[in-house]
Write a protein that holds these residues in place. Structure first.
Motif, PDB file in Angstrom:
ATOM      1  N   LEU A  27     -26.847 -72.138  32.689  1.00  0.00           N
ATOM      2  CA  LEU A  27     -27.895 -71.784  31.743  1.00  0.00           C
ATOM      3  C   LEU A  27     -28.223 -72.967  30.832  1.00  0.00           C
ATOM      4  O   LEU A  27     -27.418 -73.889  30.708  1.00  0.00           O
ATOM      5  N   PRO A  28     -29.396 -72.946  30.186  1.00  0.00           N
ATOM      6  CA  PRO A  28     -29.733 -74.052  29.271  1.00  0.00           C
ATOM      7  C   PRO A  28     -28.689 -74.265  28.183  1.00  0.00           C
ATOM      8  O   PRO A  28     -28.468 -75.399  27.752  1.00  0.00           O
ATOM      9  N   GLU A  29     -28.058 -73.171  27.752  1.00  0.00           N
ATOM     10  CA  GLU A  29     -26.948 -73.257  26.807  1.00  0.00           C
ATOM     11  C   GLU A  29     -25.705 -72.656  27.469  1.00  0.00           C
ATOM     12  O   GLU A  29     -25.418 -71.467  27.301  1.00  0.00           O
ATOM     13  N   PRO A  30     -24.965 -73.462  28.225  1.00  0.00           N
ATOM     14  CA  PRO A  30     -23.745 -72.925  28.852  1.00  0.00           C
ATOM     15  C   PRO A  30     -22.824 -72.343  27.787  1.00  0.00           C
ATOM     16  O   PRO A  30     -22.729 -72.866  26.677  1.00  0.00           O
ATOM     17  N   HIS A  31     -22.142 -71.257  28.128  1.00  0.00           N
ATOM     18  CA  HIS A  31     -21.300 -70.599  27.140  1.00  0.00           C
ATOM     19  C   HIS A  31     -20.143 -69.903  27.833  1.00  0.00           C
ATOM     20  O   HIS A  31     -20.213 -69.556  29.018  1.00  0.00           O
ATOM     21  N   TYR A  32     -19.082 -69.694  27.056  1.00  0.00           N
ATOM     22  CA  TYR A  32     -17.849 -69.112  27.587  1.00  0.00           C
ATOM     23  C   TYR A  32     -17.206 -68.302  26.467  1.00  0.00           C
ATOM     24  O   TYR A  32     -16.496 -68.842  25.625  1.00  0.00           O
ATOM     25  N   ILE A  33     -17.473 -67.016  26.437  1.00  0.00           N
ATOM     26  CA  ILE A  33     -16.920 -66.183  25.368  1.00  0.00           C
ATOM     27  C   ILE A  33     -16.003 -65.125  25.982  1.00  0.00           C
ATOM     28  O   ILE A  33     -16.132 -64.775  27.162  1.00  0.00           O
ATOM     29  N   SER A  34     -15.093 -64.617  25.161  1.00  0.00           N
ATOM     30  CA  SER A  34     -14.092 -63.699  25.688  1.00  0.00           C
ATOM     31  C   SER A  34     -13.726 -62.648  24.652  1.00  0.00           C
ATOM     32  O   SER A  34     -14.035 -62.777  23.464  1.00  0.00           O
ATOM     33  N   TRP A  35     -13.032 -61.622  25.131  1.00  0.00           N
ATOM     34  CA  TRP A  35     -12.483 -60.585  24.244  1.00  0.00           C
ATOM     35  C   TRP A  35     -11.197 -61.087  23.595  1.00  0.00           C
ATOM     36  O   TRP A  35     -11.034 -61.040  22.384  1.00  0.00           O
ATOM     37  N   SER A  36     -10.292 -61.614  24.402  1.00  0.00           N
ATOM     38  CA  SER A  36      -9.041 -62.178  23.903  1.00  0.00           C
ATOM     39  C   SER A  36      -9.176 -63.706  23.867  1.00  0.00           C
ATOM     40  O   SER A  36      -9.646 -64.306  24.836  1.00  0.00           O
ATOM     41  N   PRO A  37      -8.785 -64.350  22.770  1.00  0.00           N
ATOM     42  CA  PRO A  37      -8.982 -65.797  22.636  1.00  0.00           C
ATOM     43  C   PRO A  37      -8.126 -66.607  23.622  1.00  0.00           C
ATOM     44  O   PRO A  37      -7.076 -66.144  24.079  1.00  0.00           O
ATOM     45  N   ILE A  38      -8.603 -67.798  23.920  1.00  0.00           N
ATOM     46  CA  ILE A  38      -7.948 -68.688  24.881  1.00  0.00           C
ATOM     47  C   ILE A  38      -7.703 -70.036  24.217  1.00  0.00           C
ATOM     48  O   ILE A  38      -8.567 -70.547  23.505  1.00  0.00           O
ATOM     49  N   GLN A  39      -6.560 -70.619  24.490  1.00  0.00           N
ATOM     50  CA  GLN A  39      -6.233 -71.937  23.963  1.00  0.00           C
ATOM     51  C   GLN A  39      -6.112 -72.906  25.132  1.00  0.00           C
ATOM     52  O   GLN A  39      -5.113 -72.908  25.860  1.00  0.00           O
ATOM     53  N   ALA A  40      -7.148 -73.707  25.333  1.00  0.00           N
ATOM     54  CA  ALA A  40      -7.170 -74.688  26.414  1.00  0.00           C
ATOM     55  C   ALA A  40      -8.157 -75.779  26.036  1.00  0.00           C
ATOM     56  O   ALA A  40      -9.088 -75.556  25.264  1.00  0.00           O
ATOM     57  N   ASP A  41      -7.956 -76.965  26.593  1.00  0.00           N
ATOM     58  CA  ASP A  41      -8.808 -78.105  26.251  1.00  0.00           C
ATOM     59  C   ASP A  41     -10.227 -77.940  26.777  1.00  0.00           C
ATOM     60  O   ASP A  41     -11.184 -78.371  26.136  1.00  0.00           O
ATOM     61  N   GLU A  42     -10.368 -77.322  27.949  1.00  0.00           N
ATOM     62  CA  GLU A  42     -11.673 -77.144  28.591  1.00  0.00           C
ATOM     63  C   GLU A  42     -11.851 -75.673  28.978  1.00  0.00           C
ATOM     64  O   GLU A  42     -10.859 -74.955  29.135  1.00  0.00           O
ATOM     65  N   PRO A  43     -13.094 -75.229  29.130  1.00  0.00           N
ATOM     66  CA  PRO A  43     -13.318 -73.833  29.519  1.00  0.00           C
ATOM     67  C   PRO A  43     -12.565 -73.461  30.785  1.00  0.00           C
ATOM     68  O   PRO A  43     -12.676 -74.130  31.813  1.00  0.00           O
ATOM     69  N   ASN A  44     -11.793 -72.405  30.684  1.00  0.00           N
ATOM     70  CA  ASN A  44     -11.003 -71.931  31.826  1.00  0.00           C
ATOM     71  C   ASN A  44     -10.614 -70.487  31.550  1.00  0.00           C
ATOM     72  O   ASN A  44      -9.837 -70.206  30.643  1.00  0.00           O
ATOM     73  N   PHE A  45     -11.158 -69.569  32.336  1.00  0.00           N
ATOM     74  CA  PHE A  45     -10.823 -68.159  32.186  1.00  0.00           C
ATOM     75  C   PHE A  45      -9.562 -67.783  32.972  1.00  0.00           C
ATOM     76  O   PHE A  45      -8.999 -66.708  32.767  1.00  0.00           O
TER      77      PHE A  45
END
Length: 217
Positions: free
Chosen positions: A186-204
């Motif tokens: 998408l024009p604005e890539p995004h990565y949101i979640s219910w439970s927070p994630i701690q990582a250097d780069e987006p990774n579900f």
């Protein structure tokens, strides 16, 4: 490392869960609403408005996502294509310590489903025949010029889909899970979640950051 203050979610049992669009819509209106509000990567700050409802029965898990975002992208139309590049919602669930299912759907309900550990080279995609056991119902609202797009997706997941884990009943069971919204292309890539994630780069694909889901009686 497990996240501190792990999120928990109580899932209600419903004996009215049926793969019928109108019945599922009516049920969703009666369920608690939960919000995806965790933006875990500062380089991707865009946060569309996303909520979900969830329930289960003897036969299935039901999840409804409601999304409001600036742009809608639908470029994948076959099972196991990269729907995460589209306007996409996702539900990951684990019934064991190491293995989990990733269920990913674009705004018209095209699915990508996998199973395995978080070693992506070892994960297996489920067949199209198995993915088609999942029933999806999509609704997309037209938007005026300059307005956000609103869309919803109802997902009916038969428990028999989880045959690798020999799941026969969810009553009283605990699982680990997370819920996501993304859009890689998408024009604005995004990565949101219910439970927070701690990582250097987006990774579900980090089950150590899943929250606990309680399937109540």
């Amino acid at each position: 490392m497990k996240i501190k203050n792990m999120k928990t979610l109580d899932v209600s049992f419903s004996d009215e869960l049926d793969p019928d669009k109108d019945l599922l819509k009516k049920l969703a209106e009666q369920l608690p609403t939960h919000k995806l509000d965790c933006v875990s990567w500062v380089d991707f700050p865009y946060k569309p408005n996303v909520t979900f409802n969830i329930a289960y029965s003897e036969e299935a898990i039901f999840v409804r996502f409601d999304v409001q975002e600036s742009v809608l992208r639908i470029n994948n139309y076959e099972s196991n294509q990269p729907v995460y590049e589209d306007s996409c919602v996702e539900f990951f669930i684990s019934f064991s310590d190491q293995h989990y299912y990733n269920l990913e759907f674009n705004a018209i309900g095209i699915g990508l489903v996998g199973y395995g550990t978080n070693d992506k080279t070892q994960r297996q995609r489920l067949s199209s025949e198995r993915i088609h056991q999942i029933k999806t119902f999509s609704n997309i609202s037209k938007n005026g010029r300059g307005e956000d797009v609103k869309w919803s997706l109802m997902i009916y997941i038969p428990i028999e889909l989880f045959k690798e884990e020999s799941v026969s009943s969810l009553k009283g069971r605990k699982a680990m899970a997370n819920f996501y919204k993304c859009g890689d292309m998408l024009p604005e890539p995004h990565y949101i979640s219910w439970s927070p994630i701690q990582a250097d780069e987006p990774n579900f694909h980090l089950p150590e950051y899943f929250g606990q889901v309680n399937f109540n009686f």
